[in-house]
Scaffold this active site. Sequence first.
Site, PDB file in Angstrom:
ATOM      1  N   GLU A 262      49.509  57.297  29.481  1.00 57.31           N
ATOM      2  CA  GLU A 262      49.250  56.002  28.828  1.00 57.31           C
ATOM      3  C   GLU A 262      50.566  55.555  28.220  1.00 57.31           C
ATOM      4  O   GLU A 262      50.878  55.908  27.095  1.00 57.31           O
ATOM      5  CB  GLU A 262      48.210  56.274  27.739  1.00 57.31           C
ATOM      6  CG  GLU A 262      47.409  55.110  27.343  1.00 57.31           C
ATOM      7  CD  GLU A 262      46.607  54.647  28.506  1.00 57.31           C
ATOM      8  OE1 GLU A 262      47.016  53.607  29.057  1.00 57.31           O
ATOM      9  OE2 GLU A 262      45.620  55.295  28.866  1.00 57.31           O
ATOM     10  N   CYS A 296      50.482  49.502  22.255  1.00 60.31           N
ATOM     11  CA  CYS A 296      50.905  49.413  23.674  1.00 60.31           C
ATOM     12  C   CYS A 296      50.378  48.122  24.260  1.00 60.31           C
ATOM     13  O   CYS A 296      50.912  47.632  25.257  1.00 60.31           O
ATOM     14  CB  CYS A 296      50.408  50.538  24.554  1.00 60.31           C
ATOM     15  SG  CYS A 296      49.864  51.972  23.780  1.00 60.31           S
TER      16      CYS A 296
HETATM   17  C1  UN1 Z   1      47.557  51.813  21.961  1.00 60.52           C
HETATM   18  O1  UN1 Z   1      48.255  50.915  21.526  1.00 60.52           O
HETATM   19  O2  UN1 Z   1      48.049  52.938  22.247  1.00 60.52           O
HETATM   20  O3  UN1 Z   1      43.402  47.751  22.966  1.00 60.52           O
HETATM   21  C2  UN1 Z   1      46.104  51.722  22.116  1.00 60.52           C
HETATM   22  C3  UN1 Z   1      43.886  48.020  21.870  1.00 60.52           C
HETATM   23  C4  UN1 Z   1      43.370  49.240  21.149  1.00 60.52           C
HETATM   24  C5  UN1 Z   1      44.047  50.458  21.657  1.00 60.52           C
HETATM   25  C6  UN1 Z   1      45.530  50.395  21.752  1.00 60.52           C
HETATM   26  N1  UN1 Z   1      41.957  49.343  21.357  1.00 60.52           N
HETATM   27  O4  UN1 Z   1      44.757  47.339  21.356  1.00 60.52           O
END
Ligand code: UN1
Length: 510
Positions: A262, A296
């Site tokens: 990820e 992310c």
């Molecule tokens: C992340 O930034 O690693 O969709 C996860 C989202 C959150 C998860 C982000 N539910 O922004």
Amino acid sequence: MSLLDKLGIKEINSGACTGPDGWLSTEGGKILESVNPATGKVIATVHQCSEDDYETVIKTSTEAFKEWRMVPAPVRGQLVRKIADRLRDQKDYLGSLVSLEMGKIKQEGDGEVQEMIDIADFAVGLSRQLYGLSMHSERPMHRMYEQWHPLGPVGVITAFNFPVAVWSWNALIAAVCGDSTIWKPSSSTPLCGIAVQNICNDVLADSGHPPIFGLIIGSGRTVGDRMVRDSRVPLISFTGSTPMGKSIGGIVGERLGSTILELGGNNAIIVDEDADLSLAIPAILFGAVGTAGQRCTSTRRVLIQKNAFDKVADALKSAYGQVSIGDPLEEDTLMGPLVNQGAVDDYLAALDRIREHGGEILFGSNVKEGSGYFVEPTIVKAENSWEIVQEETFAPILYLIEYDDIEDAIEKHNAVPQGLSSSMFTNNIISAETFLSPAGSDCGIANINIGTSGAEIGGAFGGEKETGGGRESGSDAWKAYMRRQTNTINWSGRMELAQGISFGDFSESK
Ligand code: UN1
């Protein structure tokens, strides 16, 4: 009682990993300081694990797995249900700790704990739905089907920006799948790891089940690298940067283990000519400024039809002007600090490169004076092709980019190395369907009229290209935590080969 007391965290924590009976003493281990990014002050310290401690953790997890894999899945689900109960009780405290240690605002800290509760509920339901297919055999009186078996101890390496939720996506799904997990949290957020592990230890102690939830706090070089290379760990789920993910993918691939990667995103929102700006502006604001641009899924690029560019840029500038920056635990704050000085340096270095490209800064670009790692959310008029725009900078810098028509928008949208989340604001069904078609967004997540961040747990979460290809959380992401076995049972009383092959007549043989 202080917040730390409520979560069972001490000022000096000398339990940084878990053994057969809960915490192992790591007293004397190298000291890790947990720093509040809003003040730069130490919250508490942790004695980190050694390589010997790692060995105890992996042995504990391997033994726990052997027992746990034989526990019926719906019974496994009941353990996860108890964790969900405890998370509901502790949501307020744990949400505050996330805010304190990582710097996201309290609303988002609580939201992160809500994601944990949601995935726990999902996992409990899933514990009765780990379905395999059954197939029709080409031979008479043969039954063919597949079943999903537990995989083994799973290594879960998480990042600072979602210090508790990403553990839960992995560990709670893995738990109902019959796996044990070994969690290595980010060295920036060890206290979140300890708080969650305290919940797990309590629930496990009363349950009569083996210690399937393991934790190891230590440097990436000491314990992270060991776990990644360890063939006793068949699956490594890693959340973090693309360069680190490439290295982990290579090491685990070399030993033919599996990974869920990820990695970075470079998420864009396309604002179509007829987009409803009363929807688009708040979504862009949350996507780019929320978590101080450290998700992310954060919105990093906005692609705007050139006739609408000024209108959208002005609306964004006015919204940015109203963002209150400060203590993430204060109710009115919308943006907290970056995680540490390194992140501030990355923000400044990105701005230097933007200026070298001749980028026009439309809003922000300053570091805030005083203690803590505060910066201004920043808007830049940019070109998609610039090198800096092609990279993920983990900071609240938003690039506004013009496009001509929908083809141009999609081409620019996809012209980055990453492929996590994407969205388009439009009321035009043809634009929307084009964006969602095979010739549209190349990302793992593609939305219409909602932003790039804040995905629900029910969908599979992850992305393509340099985002790593992994999927976790909802849908059928659970399959990555199990091994598939195809079974054929012959009840015909005759030995018949598939594909109609005849291999002599030995039917009289004894
Ligand atoms: C992340 O930034 O690693 O969709 C996860 C989202 C959150 C998860 C982000 N539910 O922004």
